[in-house]
Write a protein that holds these residues in place. Structure first.
Motif, PDB file in Angstrom:
ATOM      1  N   ILE A 140       1.014 -10.568 -20.599  1.00  0.00           N
ATOM      2  CA  ILE A 140      -0.448 -10.473 -20.691  1.00  0.00           C
ATOM      3  C   ILE A 140      -0.851  -9.625 -21.902  1.00  0.00           C
ATOM      4  CG2 ILE A 140      -2.519  -9.656 -19.501  1.00  0.00           C
ATOM      5  CD1 ILE A 140      -1.035 -10.190 -16.847  1.00  0.00           C
ATOM      6  N   GLU A 141      -0.143  -8.501 -22.099  1.00  0.00           N
ATOM      7  CA  GLU A 141      -0.456  -7.609 -23.226  1.00  0.00           C
ATOM      8  C   GLU A 141      -0.266  -8.299 -24.565  1.00  0.00           C
ATOM      9  OE1 GLU A 141       1.354  -3.507 -25.256  1.00  0.00           O
ATOM     10  OE2 GLU A 141       1.638  -3.881 -23.109  1.00  0.00           O
ATOM     11  N   PHE A 142       0.837  -9.031 -24.721  1.00  0.00           N
ATOM     12  CA  PHE A 142       1.142  -9.675 -26.001  1.00  0.00           C
ATOM     13  C   PHE A 142       0.659 -11.122 -26.072  1.00  0.00           C
ATOM     14  CE2 PHE A 142       4.545  -6.356 -26.019  1.00  0.00           C
ATOM     15  CZ  PHE A 142       4.208  -5.729 -27.211  1.00  0.00           C
ATOM     16  N   ASP A 143       0.092 -11.617 -24.975  1.00  0.00           N
ATOM     17  CA  ASP A 143      -0.389 -12.999 -24.901  1.00  0.00           C
ATOM     18  C   ASP A 143       0.743 -13.984 -25.212  1.00  0.00           C
ATOM     19  OD1 ASP A 143      -2.169 -15.080 -24.480  1.00  0.00           O
ATOM     20  OD2 ASP A 143      -2.880 -15.080 -26.553  1.00  0.00           O
ATOM     21  N   LYS A 144       1.828 -13.853 -24.466  1.00  0.00           N
ATOM     22  CA  LYS A 144       2.998 -14.702 -24.648  1.00  0.00           C
ATOM     23  C   LYS A 144       3.321 -15.427 -23.346  1.00  0.00           C
ATOM     24  CE  LYS A 144       3.734 -13.446 -28.915  1.00  0.00           C
ATOM     25  NZ  LYS A 144       3.577 -14.397 -30.046  1.00  0.00           N
ATOM     26  N   SER A 145       3.999 -16.564 -23.485  1.00  0.00           N
ATOM     27  CA  SER A 145       4.367 -17.361 -22.315  1.00  0.00           C
ATOM     28  C   SER A 145       5.588 -16.765 -21.628  1.00  0.00           C
ATOM     29  CB  SER A 145       4.678 -18.796 -22.735  1.00  0.00           C
ATOM     30  OG  SER A 145       5.854 -18.834 -23.531  1.00  0.00           O
ATOM     31  N   VAL A 146       5.916 -17.325 -20.448  1.00  0.00           N
ATOM     32  CA  VAL A 146       7.111 -16.886 -19.717  1.00  0.00           C
ATOM     33  C   VAL A 146       8.356 -17.085 -20.568  1.00  0.00           C
ATOM     34  CG1 VAL A 146       8.548 -17.322 -17.689  1.00  0.00           C
ATOM     35  CG2 VAL A 146       6.054 -17.398 -17.484  1.00  0.00           C
TER      36      VAL A 146
END
Length: 523
Positions: A85-91
């Motif tokens: 969520i912090e880095f806006d990255k996928s799983v």
């Protein structure tokens, strides 16, 4: 460049007399009938002749180093959900913070082992631990996902020195009858790092942030670096491997130099035995380089060993054990921090408490229990030890790991009670310690003169294989579901364990053939 068979270096091909009836003497473990294999030389600087406290201290520091490497690389996994969520990255992108570290740890072996063979083990451990410390600092201050990933890959390459070389130190400092127990300690360090790191990392990330977990790792790595500099000596030593009491063609022959304390002298009466090095001399980073072998030859030396059946099987066994553990570590935060569980990072990280129990049990089975089992087998075999006596205890992880893998997969798929998945992970953790340790000790026993090179292949390629599996595990789970993916992993693991059966029955013939017929670059 010299091509020789392993039989030219060690005529035993791993089959040695471990137990000898009659009164114990200098060639035995004190007060027992256990023969010291290999026999220590008359050189006072022989690592086998170091004081026991120095051996144990040095080895404990290296076990702490391998613990810390896995603690730091795997400890962020409980925070992946919040970090995504912090880095806006996928799983899948977040799992790269673990999977790329696994790959880098494996590839690091291909750099550090040749350097250790050429320059010595001590300078490698000092330099690598310094790099590890420096890039942990950078990792803790990273402002972007890309910077964080880059720093973690580099510190993982540095930490790769602990994998093959940490295990190879066992050959340098300890005897055959101690090998299983010491390798068990090494596996405790490695596997507990994978379990304790996420356990602590989850609570640290939840309370004061994931960066503080990296600062904690940095502080510990600084302490480890200082300990390596001050207390880990050079253990590289040119040894005559088949000195001692050994079986040859069914007959026993006495060592050419069984009296360990006899001082060798030259024709003019001067001693040929070098003086014992002082403490400060032992801290030197320079111990010379081989005169008749190039660094390029040393780089190429290990790869033919991959075609040795014992080494190839060990790569597969260790890799598959690691694959299942990393797959669970990459996914459990997304299972337990999402509905219906809604655990926070600290509670989801408690799955590693089960992992710790499994690690310790697996290390006991493949360490102390394995050594005692092999002594018992040797006594039943008229005192003769064969490396294949290590393999029967594989039945324990061979049963527990598939059961645990299926438990986690079906629990995640069917959203069962959280305890099912946690216990399943504990059973899987038994395999990472037990399968890996038995596999590596079996190879060390079988091909003692090139143990470091064999361990390089095992630790290097198992990480490459593990990376290939785990890199695709997230999309695999997303497309096929947890039950199918983890059911397949359990099936592959069972198949690899069955491959150990022909090794048990035909391993001696294979060892004798490969040792006497296949030529390698030797130092």
């Amino acid at each position: 460049m010299v091509f020789r068979t392993l039989h030219d270096l060690d005529s035993t091909a791993g089959t040695v007399r471990l137990v000898e009836a009659g009164p114990a003497h200098a060639a035995h473990r004190a007060g027992t009938d256990i023969v010291l294999v290999p026999q220590p030389s008359t050189d006072p600087n022989d690592p086998l002749r170091l004081p026991q406290w120095h051996k144990n201290l040095s080895f404990s520091i290296l076990c702490s180093y391998v613990f810390l490497v896995n603690f730091a690389t795997g400890g962020l996994s409980p925070a992946f959900y919040d970090m995504s969520i912090e880095f806006d990255k996928s799983v899948a992108e977040m799992s790269g913070l673990l999977t790329y570290c696994v790959l880098a740890l494996g590839l690091g072996n291909f750099l550090w082992v040749p350097c250790a063979e050429y320059f010595g083990k001590r300078p490698v451990f000092v330099v690598s631990s310094a790099i590890f410390f420096a890039f942990l600092c950078w990792s803790a201050t990273a402002k972007s996902f890309e910077t964080l990933l880059t720093s973690r890959v580099i510190l993982s390459i540095a930490g790769g020195s602990t994998e093959a070389l940490g295990a190879a130190i066992v050959n340098d400092l300890f005897y055959l009858h101690e090998r299983g127990a010491k390798m068990g300690m090494y596996m405790v360090g490695l596997t507990l790092g994978n379990s304790v790191g996420p356990l602590i990392g989850g609570f640290v990330a939840e309370t004061i942030g994931w960066r503080w977990f990296l600062w904690l790792s940095t502080i510990l790595s600084g302490i480890t670096f200082a300990a390596v500099v001050l207390f880990v000596p050079e253990t590289r030593f040119k040894r005559k491997y088949d000195d001692g009491i050994i079986p040859t063609n069914g007959r026993e022959v006495e060592s050419k130099s069984p009296a360990l304390e006899i001082e060798q002298t030259s024709a003019d009466g001067n001693s040929l035995v070098p003086a014992r090095k002082t403490y400060w001399q032992q801290l030197s980073l320079w111990s010379g380089i081989p005169e008749d072998v190039s660094f390029f030859a040393i780089l190429l030396q290990p790869f033919p060993l991959l075609f040795y059946p014992a080494v190839f099987w060990a790569v597969l066994g260790y890799a598959m054990s690691l694959v299942i553990v990393i797959a669970i570590n990459s996914l459990y935060s997304f299972v337990y921090q999402a509905p219906p569980y809604n655990f926070n990072a600290g509670i989801s990280g408690l799955i590693n408490a089960a992992g710790i129990v499994g690690n310790l049990f697996g290390a006991f089975v493949s360490g102390y229990l394995l050594d005692r089992f092999c002594e018992w087998m040797a006594r039943r075999n008229n005192g003769i030890f064969v490396p294949e006596s290590r393999l029967p205890l594989l039945v324990i992880p061979g049963v527990l790991v598939p059961v645990g893998t299926l438990m986690f997969g079906f629990a995640a798929q069917k959203q069962m009670n959280w305890a099912v998945g946690y216990v399943g992970y504990g059973l899987v953790a038994v395999g990472l310690a037990a399968t890996a340790n038995i596999a590596m000790v079996y190879v060390m026993d079988s091909y003692y003169p090139v143990a470091a090179e064999a361990l390089l292949l095992i630790n290097g390629f198992k990480n490459v294989v593990a990376f290939g599996f785990t890199y695709g595990v997230v999309p695999w789970v997303e497309s096929s579901g947890y039950a199918t993916a983890f059911g397949t992993l359990a099936g592959v693991y069972i198949f690899i364990m069955f491959l150990a059966i022909p090794l048990y029955y035909y391993g001696a013939h294979i060892r004798n053939h490969t040792s006497s017929k296949w030529k390698l670059v030797t130092l």
